[in-house]
Structure formats: C-alpha cells, structure tokens
Design a protein around this motif. Sequence first.
Motif, mmCIF file in Angstrom:
data_model
loop_
_atom_site.group_PDB
_atom_site.id
_atom_site.type_symbol
_atom_site.label_atom_id
_atom_site.label_comp_id
_atom_site.label_asym_id
_atom_site.label_seq_id
_atom_site.Cartn_x
_atom_site.Cartn_y
_atom_site.Cartn_z
ATOM 1 N N ASP A 42 0.849 -1.186 0.000
ATOM 2 C CA ASP A 42 0.000 0.000 0.000
ATOM 3 C C ASP A 42 0.892 1.247 0.000
ATOM 4 N N ILE A 43 0.557 2.226 -0.830
ATOM 5 C CA ILE A 43 1.349 3.457 -0.895
ATOM 6 C C ILE A 43 1.418 4.149 0.466
ATOM 7 N N ALA A 44 0.423 3.901 1.324
ATOM 8 C CA ALA A 44 0.420 4.528 2.655
ATOM 9 C C ALA A 44 1.608 4.080 3.492
ATOM 10 N N ARG A 45 2.241 2.980 3.130
ATOM 11 C CA ARG A 45 3.448 2.555 3.852
ATOM 12 C C ARG A 45 4.567 3.598 3.745
ATOM 13 N N GLN A 46 4.453 4.509 2.777
ATOM 14 C CA GLN A 46 5.489 5.520 2.566
ATOM 15 C C GLN A 46 5.043 6.922 3.004
ATOM 16 N N LEU A 47 3.846 7.063 3.591
ATOM 17 C CA LEU A 47 3.290 8.386 3.862
ATOM 18 C C LEU A 47 3.548 8.825 5.305
ATOM 19 N N GLY A 48 4.180 9.979 5.452
ATOM 20 C CA GLY A 48 4.414 10.542 6.775
ATOM 21 C C GLY A 48 5.753 10.128 7.357
ATOM 22 N N ALA A 49 5.924 10.451 8.627
ATOM 23 C CA ALA A 49 7.181 10.156 9.314
ATOM 24 C C ALA A 49 7.422 8.654 9.369
ATOM 25 N N ALA A 50 8.690 8.260 9.316
ATOM 26 C CA ALA A 50 9.034 6.834 9.361
ATOM 27 C C ALA A 50 10.419 6.641 9.958
ATOM 28 N N ARG A 51 10.583 5.555 10.709
ATOM 29 C CA ARG A 51 11.908 5.140 11.180
ATOM 30 C C ARG A 51 12.361 3.887 10.452
ATOM 31 N N THR A 52 11.356 3.136 9.932
ATOM 32 C CA THR A 52 11.626 1.858 9.277
ATOM 33 C C THR A 52 11.001 1.890 7.891
ATOM 34 N N PRO A 53 11.715 1.506 6.844
ATOM 35 C CA PRO A 53 11.132 1.516 5.501
ATOM 36 C C PRO A 53 9.833 0.697 5.443
ATOM 37 N N GLY A 54 8.834 1.266 4.800
ATOM 38 C CA GLY A 54 7.571 0.558 4.635
ATOM 39 C C GLY A 54 6.660 0.596 5.843
ATOM 40 N N MET A 55 7.045 1.312 6.902
ATOM 41 C CA MET A 55 6.228 1.375 8.117
ATOM 42 C C MET A 55 6.080 2.827 8.558
ATOM 43 N N ALA A 56 5.584 3.660 7.644
ATOM 44 C CA ALA A 56 5.401 5.078 7.933
ATOM 45 C C ALA A 56 4.193 5.305 8.833
ATOM 46 N N VAL A 336 3.222 1.790 22.831
ATOM 47 C CA VAL A 336 3.352 0.348 22.591
ATOM 48 C C VAL A 336 4.694 0.083 21.921
ATOM 49 N N GLU A 337 5.067 -1.180 21.901
ATOM 50 C CA GLU A 337 6.322 -1.579 21.257
ATOM 51 C C GLU A 337 5.985 -2.391 20.016
ATOM 52 N N HIS A 338 6.277 -1.831 18.839
ATOM 53 C CA HIS A 338 6.058 -2.544 17.578
ATOM 54 C C HIS A 338 7.309 -3.366 17.278
ATOM 55 N N PRO A 339 7.155 -4.628 16.838
ATOM 56 C CA PRO A 339 8.335 -5.473 16.643
ATOM 57 C C PRO A 339 9.298 -4.984 15.565
ATOM 58 N N VAL A 340 8.818 -4.166 14.641
ATOM 59 C CA VAL A 340 9.676 -3.661 13.563
ATOM 60 C C VAL A 340 9.884 -2.154 13.663
ATOM 61 N N ALA A 341 8.793 -1.419 13.885
ATOM 62 C CA ALA A 341 8.854 0.051 13.876
ATOM 63 C C ALA A 341 9.317 0.630 15.198
ATOM 64 N N GLY A 342 9.395 -0.190 16.241
ATOM 65 C CA GLY A 342 9.883 0.287 17.520
ATOM 66 C C GLY A 342 8.791 0.858 18.413
ATOM 67 N N ARG A 343 9.188 1.735 19.314
ATOM 68 C CA ARG A 343 8.284 2.314 20.305
ATOM 69 C C ARG A 343 7.376 3.351 19.629
#
Length: 385
Positions: A42-56, A336-343
């Motif tokens: 989904d293009i939304a994976r790239q929308l907004g702030a992000a620390r991890t690619p694909g998890m904006a 919360v703690e996300h396993p990929v995107a972090g805190r």
Amino acid sequence: MTGPLSGLRVLDLTSTFSGPYCTLMLADLGAEVIKVEPPGGDIARQLGAARTPGMAAVFLNMNRGKKSVLLDLKAPADRAAFDRLVPAVDVLVHNMRPAAAARLALTYDDVRALHPAIVYCAIPGFRGTSRHADRPAYDDVIQGASGIARLQSVNQEQPGYVVTPLADKITGLTASTAVLAALRHRDATGEGQRVEVPMFDTMVAFGLLEQLDGWTFDPPTGPPLYPRTAAPNRRPYATADGHLCVLIYTGRQWERFLTLVGRADLLSHPDYDTVGKRIANADGLYRVVAEVLRRRTTAEWLAELSAIDVPCAPLAGYEEILREEERDGSGLVSIVEHPVAGRLRSIASPIAMSASPLRAGRLAPTLGEHNDEVLAGGGTEGSSG
C-alpha cells in the motif's frame, strides 16, 4: 480477539485512506481484516514520518489490527490463492475505479461467482453509473468537487481544503455502516449484495444536510448556505490571554450568558427573540460574544461559563492533547512496542461497549507478514514469497 464483529472475516483490497479507514473501523470492532497488498505494498506505507522503511506513520495508524497478505493478482499462482481465499470471507472491500476492478477481474460479478453470499463493497471516487466513473479521485479532488473547499471560502478570500483528509474518512465511515447494514440483510435473508459508496456522493450529501438550507424548498427561499455556520464571527474567540471555543445554542443558554455579561437587553431584541431569528442573525450575537470575551482570561471565562452550563473549551493543538493524554492516562493514546517500527503511540478506538468490549488488537503488519497463516502455505509461489 473480542468485539461485536468477532468471527467476521473481511478481505481488504484498499489503499491510501478511504478504504483503509472503512476496514479499520471493522477491525477495531473485532473483525479479522486481511489486507491484500500488491508487490511494493500500500502506498500509505510511505506516507508521513518513518523510522523503518515501509512502516510510515499513516500506515501504522490506519492499518492497526489487520493482517497483511502479499499477492500479485496478475500472477496466476497468486490469483489462484486469492480465489481460494474469497469463499472463506464474509466481506470484500476495495476502493478502485470500476475500470481497474474490471481489469483485475474483481467486479461484483467476478467475486460473486466465487462466493454468492459475499458482501462486496466498492468505494470509488464517483458513482459507477456517472460519466465521471473512471476519473481518478483523491481527498483534495473530492473536497473541491463536492463543495467542501468552496464552503471554506465563506469567510476568507480563497477556498481551502480542510486540514485532514475529511472526504476519505467520512466516506470510510459511511462505507463501514453500509457494510454492517448489508451483513444484517444477509443474516436475515442469506443474500449477499453489492454495496457502492462513492466519495463524491457521500460528501455532497454530508455537506448539504444543513447547507441546503433555503434550497430545501422549491422554489428556493434563500441560498444553499446555513447562516449560523457561515457567520464571520463564528470562530475561536480571543480572550485576554488566549482563545476560547464557545457555542451558546439554546434559549436558556443565551439567557444565562447575556445576563452574565450585562446584555440581557438583547433577549427581547426583534432580531434575536426566537431560535429561528438567532440562527438567521447569528453573526450579530457572535460579535457580542467576541467583544465580551476579550475582557478576561481564558481560565476566568472557563470558570464563569462552566458555572452557568454554557458549552466551552480552551483552544487546543494536537501536541497539547497528546501530552494531556499521556499525563491523565485515559487510554485513547498509549505507548506500545512494535516489533519492527519500535516504540510507538497507538490510537485506541473511541467506542466503548458494555456487553462486547473492544480490546486492542495487533499492531499494523509488515508487508506479507501473514501469508503463511492466512493462505496455509498455498498459492504463495513466485512474487508473493
């Protein structure tokens, strides 16, 4: 997972905002939402702030509680896996244009052939039978076409967009309601159906509910513009040290307020002595409110107006709201703690239900995270991995 929709399975082929917001509502209520994403996601994976690619940020917020399955529906093996999945779900939602759905063999007739009782929900920009059916449409386009952007120019020089994807989210909410109604019909009759919720139609109907005003009648008795909401002095009011939002609405509230500020003479004024006149001439009263509130501080007015039961609140920004949530711990926003995107900060559903309480579901998925779980290892060769 708990919630009133526990046991319901939704196949989500949506992207960006309108469709994902519809399926987010269903996921929050306990449905199992299976998000089918193409290669790249989904293009939304790239929308907004992000620390991890694909998890904006936009994706994380809009797709919590969902499962992700990566399928290239143009690849035969992946399409076969998708076709096997369709009969195992209750609802399919997409926000493609009609021509795009036809190219992918995802029309209602295509899907119904696999699952006659499915509830099929399409969220296009424009109604499928209109001459604009295959025009591309995003939120800004629909805000403009539906009258919302022009409405913002009533008290300013230029038209403007509401600073949130309003058309997308209102349409998503409307679509979630329509899906639930179609499921109720299926429960009663066993019959599935096609549901269409166009963004343009939704937003015209949404705006005209009160703005139709004089055009409610034929011939019109006045312009299609609701005078109270169009009043130039309808705005957050400046106080001695900030701003306060006040809406004095009922006759009793006006009586209390105008008496408090020494303007009880206006209660018998011929422009304001009935509800209808107060609405038609709202700006005159709002001008009085604006003049009076400058005289004291926000805290002083909050105390005074709360004491006479007049609705009011200080003007707040999102950072203030978030800090207050963290301080008071209401549960609407939590860490919360996300396993990929972090805190992360996670937004909870605002809905509370006594007999079927909602529980925070899983966090937003990584791309294709649930292929094996959902497809049981079948039909995932090639591009879907």
